[in-house]
Each structure stands twice: as structure tokens, then as C-alpha cells.
Design a protein around this motif. Structure first.
Motif, PDB file in Angstrom:
ATOM      1  N   ASP A  49      14.137 -10.415  -2.395  1.00 19.04           N
ATOM      2  CA  ASP A  49      13.358 -11.075  -1.346  1.00 19.04           C
ATOM      3  C   ASP A  49      14.002 -10.714  -0.009  1.00 19.04           C
ATOM      4  O   ASP A  49      15.198 -10.953   0.192  1.00 19.04           O
ATOM      5  CB  ASP A  49      13.383 -12.595  -1.576  1.00 19.04           C
ATOM      6  CG  ASP A  49      12.455 -13.337  -0.617  1.00 19.04           C
ATOM      7  OD1 ASP A  49      12.165 -12.810   0.476  1.00 19.04           O
ATOM      8  OD2 ASP A  49      12.030 -14.452  -0.974  1.00 19.04           O
ATOM      9  N   LEU A  50      13.205 -10.154   0.887  1.00 20.47           N
ATOM     10  CA  LEU A  50      13.761  -9.731   2.185  1.00 20.47           C
ATOM     11  C   LEU A  50      14.289 -10.913   2.998  1.00 20.47           C
ATOM     12  O   LEU A  50      15.072 -10.727   3.924  1.00 20.47           O
ATOM     13  CB  LEU A  50      12.715  -8.953   2.989  1.00 20.47           C
ATOM     14  CG  LEU A  50      12.409  -7.547   2.479  1.00 20.47           C
ATOM     15  CD1 LEU A  50      11.239  -6.945   3.258  1.00 20.47           C
ATOM     16  CD2 LEU A  50      13.619  -6.626   2.598  1.00 20.47           C
ATOM     17  N   THR A  94       3.485  -8.542   6.911  1.00 21.22           N
ATOM     18  CA  THR A  94       2.426  -7.760   7.558  1.00 21.22           C
ATOM     19  C   THR A  94       1.195  -8.581   7.949  1.00 21.22           C
ATOM     20  O   THR A  94       0.208  -8.011   8.416  1.00 21.22           O
ATOM     21  CB  THR A  94       1.972  -6.598   6.641  1.00 21.22           C
ATOM     22  OG1 THR A  94       1.577  -7.140   5.377  1.00 21.22           O
ATOM     23  CG2 THR A  94       3.066  -5.571   6.443  1.00 21.22           C
ATOM     24  N   GLN A 138       0.828  -1.215   0.000  1.00 15.69           N
ATOM     25  CA  GLN A 138       0.000   0.000   0.000  1.00 15.69           C
ATOM     26  C   GLN A 138       0.862   1.264   0.000  1.00 15.69           C
ATOM     27  O   GLN A 138       0.585   2.215  -0.738  1.00 15.69           O
ATOM     28  CB  GLN A 138      -0.884   0.036   1.246  1.00 15.69           C
ATOM     29  CG  GLN A 138      -1.884  -1.084   1.357  1.00 15.69           C
ATOM     30  CD  GLN A 138      -2.847  -0.801   2.496  1.00 15.69           C
ATOM     31  OE1 GLN A 138      -3.769   0.006   2.343  1.00 15.69           O
ATOM     32  NE2 GLN A 138      -2.650  -1.429   3.630  1.00 15.69           N
ATOM     33  N   VAL A 139       1.909   1.266   0.835  1.00 14.64           N
ATOM     34  CA  VAL A 139       2.753   2.459   0.931  1.00 14.64           C
ATOM     35  C   VAL A 139       3.587   2.609  -0.342  1.00 14.64           C
ATOM     36  O   VAL A 139       3.722   3.714  -0.890  1.00 14.64           O
ATOM     37  CB  VAL A 139       3.635   2.400   2.196  1.00 14.64           C
ATOM     38  CG1 VAL A 139       4.695   3.501   2.179  1.00 14.64           C
ATOM     39  CG2 VAL A 139       2.771   2.511   3.452  1.00 14.64           C
ATOM     40  N   LYS A 179       8.675  -6.370  14.451  1.00 11.38           N
ATOM     41  CA  LYS A 179       8.805  -4.989  13.961  1.00 11.38           C
ATOM     42  C   LYS A 179       9.638  -4.154  14.934  1.00 11.38           C
ATOM     43  O   LYS A 179      10.420  -3.305  14.508  1.00 11.38           O
ATOM     44  CB  LYS A 179       7.416  -4.353  13.750  1.00 11.38           C
ATOM     45  CG  LYS A 179       6.615  -4.938  12.594  1.00 11.38           C
ATOM     46  CD  LYS A 179       7.255  -4.698  11.225  1.00 11.38           C
ATOM     47  CE  LYS A 179       7.194  -3.255  10.795  1.00 11.38           C
ATOM     48  NZ  LYS A 179       7.749  -3.078   9.415  1.00 11.38           N
ATOM     49  N   TYR A 224       4.194 -10.360  15.309  1.00 10.01           N
ATOM     50  CA  TYR A 224       4.394  -9.260  14.349  1.00 10.01           C
ATOM     51  C   TYR A 224       4.991  -8.039  15.058  1.00 10.01           C
ATOM     52  O   TYR A 224       5.988  -7.470  14.605  1.00 10.01           O
ATOM     53  CB  TYR A 224       3.051  -8.907  13.684  1.00 10.01           C
ATOM     54  CG  TYR A 224       3.064  -7.633  12.872  1.00 10.01           C
ATOM     55  CD1 TYR A 224       3.705  -7.578  11.640  1.00 10.01           C
ATOM     56  CD2 TYR A 224       2.429  -6.482  13.330  1.00 10.01           C
ATOM     57  CE1 TYR A 224       3.715  -6.394  10.889  1.00 10.01           C
ATOM     58  CE2 TYR A 224       2.429  -5.309  12.595  1.00 10.01           C
ATOM     59  CZ  TYR A 224       3.074  -5.270  11.374  1.00 10.01           C
ATOM     60  OH  TYR A 224       3.082  -4.105  10.649  1.00 10.01           O
ATOM     61  N   VAL A 253      -3.398   1.183   8.454  1.00 16.91           N
ATOM     62  CA  VAL A 253      -3.172   1.739   7.108  1.00 16.91           C
ATOM     63  C   VAL A 253      -4.245   1.270   6.115  1.00 16.91           C
ATOM     64  O   VAL A 253      -4.572   0.088   6.058  1.00 16.91           O
ATOM     65  CB  VAL A 253      -1.773   1.337   6.593  1.00 16.91           C
ATOM     66  CG1 VAL A 253      -1.536   1.894   5.193  1.00 16.91           C
ATOM     67  CG2 VAL A 253      -0.685   1.838   7.551  1.00 16.91           C
TER      68      VAL A 253
HETATM   69  N1  LIG Z   1      -0.911  -2.175   6.945  1.00 20.66           N
HETATM   70  C1  LIG Z   1      -0.995  -1.651   8.174  1.00 20.66           C
HETATM   71  O1  LIG Z   1      -2.095  -1.502   8.742  1.00 20.66           O
HETATM   72  C2  LIG Z   1       0.248  -1.204   8.883  1.00 20.66           C
HETATM   73  C3  LIG Z   1       1.480  -1.278   8.291  1.00 20.66           C
HETATM   74  N2  LIG Z   1       2.604  -0.868   8.964  1.00 20.66           N
HETATM   75  C4  LIG Z   1       3.926  -0.989   8.348  1.00 20.66           C
HETATM   76  O2  LIG Z   1       3.960  -0.127   7.220  1.00 20.66           O
HETATM   77  C5  LIG Z   1       4.732  -0.710   6.175  1.00 20.66           C
HETATM   78  C6  LIG Z   1       3.963  -0.699   4.886  1.00 20.66           C
HETATM   79  O3  LIG Z   1       2.751  -1.420   5.089  1.00 20.66           O
HETATM   80  P1  LIG Z   1       1.751  -1.735   3.882  1.00 20.66           P
HETATM   81  O4  LIG Z   1       2.194  -0.988   2.665  1.00 20.66           O
HETATM   82  O5  LIG Z   1       0.385  -1.566   4.393  1.00 20.66           O
HETATM   83  O6  LIG Z   1       2.045  -3.287   3.688  1.00 20.66           O
HETATM   84  P2  LIG Z   1       1.422  -4.292   2.625  1.00 20.66           P
HETATM   85  O7  LIG Z   1       1.069  -5.526   3.366  1.00 20.66           O
HETATM   86  O8  LIG Z   1       0.426  -3.610   1.760  1.00 20.66           O
HETATM   87  O9  LIG Z   1       2.699  -4.587   1.711  1.00 20.66           O
HETATM   88  C7  LIG Z   1       3.794  -5.274   2.175  1.00 20.66           C
HETATM   89  C8  LIG Z   1       4.742  -5.484   1.001  1.00 20.66           C
HETATM   90  O10 LIG Z   1       5.873  -6.227   1.481  1.00 20.66           O
HETATM   91  C9  LIG Z   1       6.147  -7.218   0.525  1.00 20.66           C
HETATM   92  N3  LIG Z   1       6.858  -8.326   1.130  1.00 20.66           N
HETATM   93  C10 LIG Z   1       6.421  -9.183   2.091  1.00 20.66           C
HETATM   94  N4  LIG Z   1       7.364 -10.121   2.310  1.00 20.66           N
HETATM   95  C11 LIG Z   1       8.410  -9.838   1.473  1.00 20.66           C
HETATM   96  C12 LIG Z   1       9.659 -10.436   1.209  1.00 20.66           C
HETATM   97  N5  LIG Z   1      10.043 -11.565   1.836  1.00 20.66           N
HETATM   98  N6  LIG Z   1      10.473  -9.878   0.309  1.00 20.66           N
HETATM   99  C13 LIG Z   1      10.108  -8.764  -0.366  1.00 20.66           C
HETATM  100  N7  LIG Z   1       8.928  -8.149  -0.179  1.00 20.66           N
HETATM  101  C14 LIG Z   1       8.089  -8.691   0.725  1.00 20.66           C
HETATM  102  C15 LIG Z   1       4.790  -7.639  -0.014  1.00 20.66           C
HETATM  103  O11 LIG Z   1       4.924  -8.326  -1.238  1.00 20.66           O
HETATM  104  C16 LIG Z   1       4.126  -6.285  -0.151  1.00 20.66           C
HETATM  105  O12 LIG Z   1       4.492  -5.692  -1.381  1.00 20.66           O
HETATM  106  C17 LIG Z   1       5.170  -2.081   6.688  1.00 20.66           C
HETATM  107  O13 LIG Z   1       6.479  -1.987   7.175  1.00 20.66           O
HETATM  108  C18 LIG Z   1       4.214  -2.378   7.817  1.00 20.66           C
HETATM  109  O14 LIG Z   1       4.809  -3.197   8.805  1.00 20.66           O
HETATM  110  C19 LIG Z   1       2.531  -0.329  10.217  1.00 20.66           C
HETATM  111  C20 LIG Z   1       1.326  -0.229  10.855  1.00 20.66           C
HETATM  112  C21 LIG Z   1       0.087  -0.666  10.254  1.00 20.66           C
END
Ligand SMILES: NC(=O)C1=CN([C@@H]2O[C@H](COP(=O)(O)OP(=O)(O)OC[C@H]3O[C@@H](n4cnc5c(N)ncnc54)[C@H](O)[C@@H]3O)[C@@H](O)[C@H]2O)C=CC1
Length: 294
Positions: free
Chosen positions: A37-38, A63, A11-12, A130, A126, A152
Motif C-alpha cells: 500500500d503506497l 488518480t 491501466q499502465v 503529482k 491531484y 490515458v
Molecule cells: N489515467 C490518466 O488519465 C493519467 C494518468 N497519469 C499517471 O499515470 C500513472 C498510471 O495511471 P493509470 O494506470 O491510468 O492509473 P489507474 O487509475 O488505472 O491505476 C492506478 C493504480 O494505482 C493503485 N493505487 C491507488 N492507490 C494505491 C495505494 N494506496 N497503494 C497501492 N496502489 C494504489 C490502484 O489500485 C491502481 O491499480 C499514474 O501515476 C497517473 O498519475 C498521468 C496522466 C493521466
């Protein structure tokens, strides 16, 4: 200014691509699976080493909050070892890193807004990974800005707003917990904040205030209140609506324990960078319209 963002579909990450596309002086490139890949530090070295960028935005993460309870090793590999490798690869090239973290680092037992100085005590896998990721990033790269955000949602991916709209199309009444409080945050606002911070870091010749900051939508609610607002904005744009029935957390058990209060204070970010997100209801209106109308 050129930003490299981890995670292509997040999303971000997608919100950063969108916001940068409207600015002539900001370029965003995204890296993610399969080539980066992380869980594979070598692939991180390649992805960041090959890129000629000004700032690295570490947005990708494991996440899946409930699933993490069953996959703690993978969550740790991605959120701690992977985050460390991203920050370290950037540090080797003297590139600052902006890293995303979460409100779930707190236990939620306090009734006050949490500040950056408050003690952490994550209650789920989680949140623990983090928090360890924050420490790993800070130790790997002195030029770091760690942004804790929360709840988010966006026009992209899976999120609470889209889930509520889908359920409203299927039923008349939706039960939603009303005893967990926090700050709904649009990923588009997070993207605006990140671009603002990145520009400041570069214009201050990298002497900008580094460290840990909270970045969330302005204002607070509980999940049931958030759902109520979604049900108000949805029909405005021709979307479905339903009655929201408040329930307690004990009526909706989940694998991972969530904080009852994870409202974050954002004054430190405002004081350091002069940036504050809009009220969450305002941003929700924008995102609801985008989801429903395009
Ligand atoms: N979604 C939420 O409600 C919240 C998110 N956050 C943090 O904000 C940041 C952004 O969150 P979002 O954009 O919502 O997350 P999201 O879940 O929409 O996207 C996560 C991304 O990480 C990628 N990913 C996961 N495992 C991976 C790996 N092994 N290698 C490479 N890429 C990998 C996924 O493919 C995806 O593109 C994250 O660090 C999350 O922890 C913090 C608080 C709340």
C-alpha cells in the motif's frame, strides 16, 4: 529484463503485463494492495526489498482527480510520500526507477505546447501532489526517468473511451467539453515506451539519459474531438455511436480545475531515447477494437 511495477490493476500496469507477455526477454511482476500500500511505507520496503528486479516502474497513484479535492492528505500520502518511498527503496538497491506523472502539473494558460523546461503551476490537488511526487522521486533516486503523460485510455479499467461507449449505448447525444486541449494516450503505447526506455537504461549500463520527459500520443485534440473520433471508430467494430455536442467547461463544472491547454511537447524523449508514440487516432483504433471485439 525484469520489471517490478506498482499497482496491479492500473491501466499502465496491466498494459505492461500484456506487452511483456509477447516478448521472450521481458518479465513484469506487479505489486499492489493489499500487500503493498503506497500509504504504508513499510509495505513498500518489503515489496521492493524482496524482489530481484532490474527496473522499478512507479505507475500506481491516487488518480481520482475530483475526489482528491476532498482527500488531499490521502492523495499526498500516496502520490508524494508513497512515490518517494518507492524511489528510495529502489535507490537503496541501486535499481533505476521509471515514474509516471501528469500534464495536470501545468496551469494550462499558455497557448503553446508545454516542454519539460516550462514552469509548472498545478491548479488542483491531484496536480500539486503529482508535481511534489516528481520532486520527491528525483531527490530519492538519481537513476530516475520521470514520464509525464496525459489523457490515458486502454482496454483496462475505467477511462474516457469506455465511458463514451457506455453513454453512446444509452443515449443519442452526448455533451462533451471542447475547450480543454491535450494529447490522448494509449496505455499500451506507454507500456511500449517504458519497455524501450528500460532496455536502453540497462544496455547503456545505466548511463542512459535520466531526468524528466513527456510521453504522450502523437497529435492533439480537445475532449469533444476525442469523443468524435471514438464515435467514428466504435461502429467500425460493431459498437454504439452517438452525436457529440461540444460544450464549454463552464457548462460542465467539476470539483477539480483542469488545464485548458495541457498539450505536451515530446521531442526531448525522441531525441534522448529515439522513441515516439504513434498518432493517437491510430492507437485509439486498436484500443476500440480491443474493447469491443476483445
Ligand atoms: N489515467 C490518466 O488519465 C493519467 C494518468 N497519469 C499517471 O499515470 C500513472 C498510471 O495511471 P493509470 O494506470 O491510468 O492509473 P489507474 O487509475 O488505472 O491505476 C492506478 C493504480 O494505482 C493503485 N493505487 C491507488 N492507490 C494505491 C495505494 N494506496 N497503494 C497501492 N496502489 C494504489 C490502484 O489500485 C491502481 O491499480 C499514474 O501515476 C497517473 O498519475 C498521468 C496522466 C493521466
Amino acid at each position: 529484463m525484469k520489471l517490478l511495477v506498482t499497482g496491479k490493476e492500473g491501466q499502465v500496469a496491466r498494459s505492461l503485463v500484456e506487452r511483456a507477455s509477447g516478448l521472450h526477454d521481458v518479465t513484469v511482476i506487479t505489486v499492489g494492495r493489499p500487500e503493498m500500500d503506497l500509504a504504508d511505507p513499510i509495505s513498500i520496503q518489503h515489496a521492493i526489498g524482496d524482489a530481484n528486479v532490474d527496473i522499478v516502474v512507479s505507475a500506481a497513484a491516487y488518480t481520482a482527480v475530483d475526489q482528491a479535492e476532498d482527500e488531499p492528505e490521502l492523495a499526498h500520502a500516496v502520490n508524494v510520500t508513497g512515490a518517494h518511498a518507492v524511489a528510495s527503496a529502489a535507490a537503496t538497491r541501486n535499481i533505476p526507477v521509471i515514474h509516471l506523472s501528469t500534464d495536470y502539473v501545468f496551469s494550462g494558460t499558455s497557448n503553446a505546447l508545454y516542454t519539460e523546461e516550462d514552469a509548472t503551476d498545478p491548479q488542483c490537488v491531484y496536480g500539486r501532489t503529482k508535481l511534489a511526487g516528481e520532486l520527491a522521486v528525483a531527490s530519492a533516486n538519481p537513476q530516475h526517468v520521470i514520464l509525464r503523460t496525459a489523457w490515458v485510455y486502454s482496454p483496462y479499467g475505467k477511462n474516457f473511451v469506455k465511458t463514451m461507449m457506455r453513454l453512446a449505448a444509452e443515449r443519442d447525444e452526448i455533451s462533451v467539453v471542447s475547450d480543454q486541449w491535450g494529447n490522448p494516450t494509449s496505455a499500451l503505447d506507454i507500456a511500449d515506451g517504458i519497455i524501450h526506455i528500460a532496455e536502453r537504461i540497462l544496455s547503456d549500463d545505466r548511463n542512459a539519459p535520466y531526468g524528466l520527459f513527456h510521453l504522450t500520443g502523437t497529435g492533439e485534440t480537445n475532449w469533444s474531438g476525442f469523443a468524435d473520433e471514438i464515435m467514428k471508430t466504435s461502429p467500425v467494430h460493431g459498437g454504439p455511436t452517438a452525436v457529440i455536442r461540444p460544450i464549454s467547461t463552464s457548462d460542465y463544472p467539476t470539483k477539480a480545475k483542469r488545464p485548458a491547454n495541457s498539450r505536451l511537447a515530446t521531442e526531448k524523449l525522441k531525441a534522448a531515447y529515439g522513441w515516439k508514440a504513434p498518432r493517437w487516432q491510430t492507437s485509439l483504433g486498436e484500443v476500440s477494437k480491443r474493447i469491443l471485439v476483445g
